[in-house]
Design an enzyme around this catalytic site. Sequence first.
Site, PDB file in Angstrom:
ATOM      1  N   GLY A   1      70.103  52.754   4.950  1.00 43.43           N
ATOM      2  CA  GLY A   1      70.159  54.064   4.326  1.00 43.43           C
ATOM      3  C   GLY A   1      68.819  54.742   4.193  1.00 43.43           C
ATOM      4  O   GLY A   1      67.866  54.501   4.954  1.00 43.43           O
TER       5      GLY A   1
ATOM      6  N   THR B   1      73.240  50.004   1.965  1.00 46.55           N
ATOM      7  CA  THR B   1      74.324  50.453   2.837  1.00 46.55           C
ATOM      8  C   THR B   1      75.422  49.409   2.914  1.00 46.55           C
ATOM      9  O   THR B   1      76.617  49.736   2.909  1.00 46.55           O
ATOM     10  CB  THR B   1      73.774  50.759   4.243  1.00 46.55           C
ATOM     11  OG1 THR B   1      72.832  51.828   4.160  1.00 46.55           O
ATOM     12  CG2 THR B   1      74.886  51.146   5.199  1.00 46.55           C
TER      13      THR B   1
ATOM     14  N   GLY C   1      63.335  55.861   5.587  1.00 45.98           N
ATOM     15  CA  GLY C   1      62.056  56.345   5.078  1.00 45.98           C
ATOM     16  C   GLY C   1      60.930  55.364   5.308  1.00 45.98           C
ATOM     17  O   GLY C   1      59.788  55.756   5.576  1.00 45.98           O
TER      18      GLY C   1
ATOM     19  N   GLU D   1      69.420  45.246  43.951  1.00 44.58           N
ATOM     20  CA  GLU D   1      68.896  45.111  45.311  1.00 44.58           C
ATOM     21  C   GLU D   1      69.618  44.010  46.083  1.00 44.58           C
ATOM     22  O   GLU D   1      69.918  44.148  47.268  1.00 44.58           O
ATOM     23  CB  GLU D   1      67.393  44.806  45.273  1.00 44.58           C
ATOM     24  CG  GLU D   1      66.548  45.854  44.554  1.00 44.58           C
ATOM     25  CD  GLU D   1      66.334  45.548  43.094  1.00 44.58           C
ATOM     26  OE1 GLU D   1      65.232  45.817  42.590  1.00 44.58           O
ATOM     27  OE2 GLU D   1      67.266  45.021  42.437  1.00 44.58           O
TER      28      GLU D   1
END
Length: 373
Positions: free
Chosen positions: A290, A197, A295, A53
């Site tokens: 992972g 991971t 999960g 703005e």
Amino acid sequence: MTPDERFMARALDLAARGLGETNPNPVVGCVVVRGGRVVGEGLHRRAGGPHAEVIALQKAGARAKGATAYLTLEPCAHTGRTPPCAPLVAASGVARVVVAVGDPDPRVSGRGLRLLRAKGIRVTTGVLRDRAALLNERFLVAAARRRPFVLLKAGLSLDGRIATASGRSRWITDERQRRAARGLRRLFDAVAVGIGTVLADDPLLLPEPRVRRPFTRVVFDRRLRTPVGSRLVRSVSEGRVVVLTGPRPHPRRRAALEKAGVDVLPTRALTPRGALRALDGIASLMVEGGSALLGAFLHARVFDQVVLFRAPMLLGGRNSLSAFGGPDPKAPADGIPLAPGADRALIAQDPALGAVVGAGGEVWYPAVRVRRG
């Protein structure tokens, strides 16, 4: 397309140019129109920088008097790193303000619109609302739910596997899909992976293209096994690294990581909810795996979006890793129904999610708000 829709579309195009750099702020565009012609426009380019703005009204100058201002988001009414925008808009002389979507931040939440109306300015809301909400969905959901927006992302085979039984995953998805996933990181304040991971893939976890604003990489590591020589730790100068660990971390391992520049955060409960509470200042989180971590977030019902990159292969194997591990459900009814959440054509038009769809990715949302989300 009506004139209001046409000018709002222009404002949304401007706003989209800020994607990836305004975090944790929303992206915002503003177009000032007088006599059917654009007399000023602007966008919010980075957190702490001028708001859309401010830029648009400065460009419009005296021509803003009697004009219409098109805003992709309700103007703020509170002082943060910059002064509030709603009083500035009200003082500019515009006769009408068109807003695509309201701001659910409790510091705003209608206050900006009320201020404009109190000054005698005509206010129209809801023009291209769906497109505007999709563009800023991470900001809007985080503000409404008072926790970070959480995306669960997985690259998987057609039978839902992300790695072999030995943990090998390079590569299930193709380069185009992986490039889209790295680009998706640009939308988020942080990405997160589990220690498995890190040990298996030694990922860098940085967005591509790189962002200039702060970016955080998070590792869930209960026993503090993150290697000091990992690419994550060695690249700490390129992006903050946070290791979330248990309440009593190993002293020598903690000292070595902290000496390397890593933030080690002991957490009483290393759960999705506990992690989100510990990650102060993070408004959006992309969980990349992972299997156990994805999960855990699924089981906790703490997610707002799912992005899947499916590879045209069947991996098979009784012990190959599924994308979403965690506790076994007792019945199919325990699953979480998913839905596209927005018109697929709208998603395809979104500059960020469109790249995901263009690379063959799928964008899903909980069909109803998950029970404990």
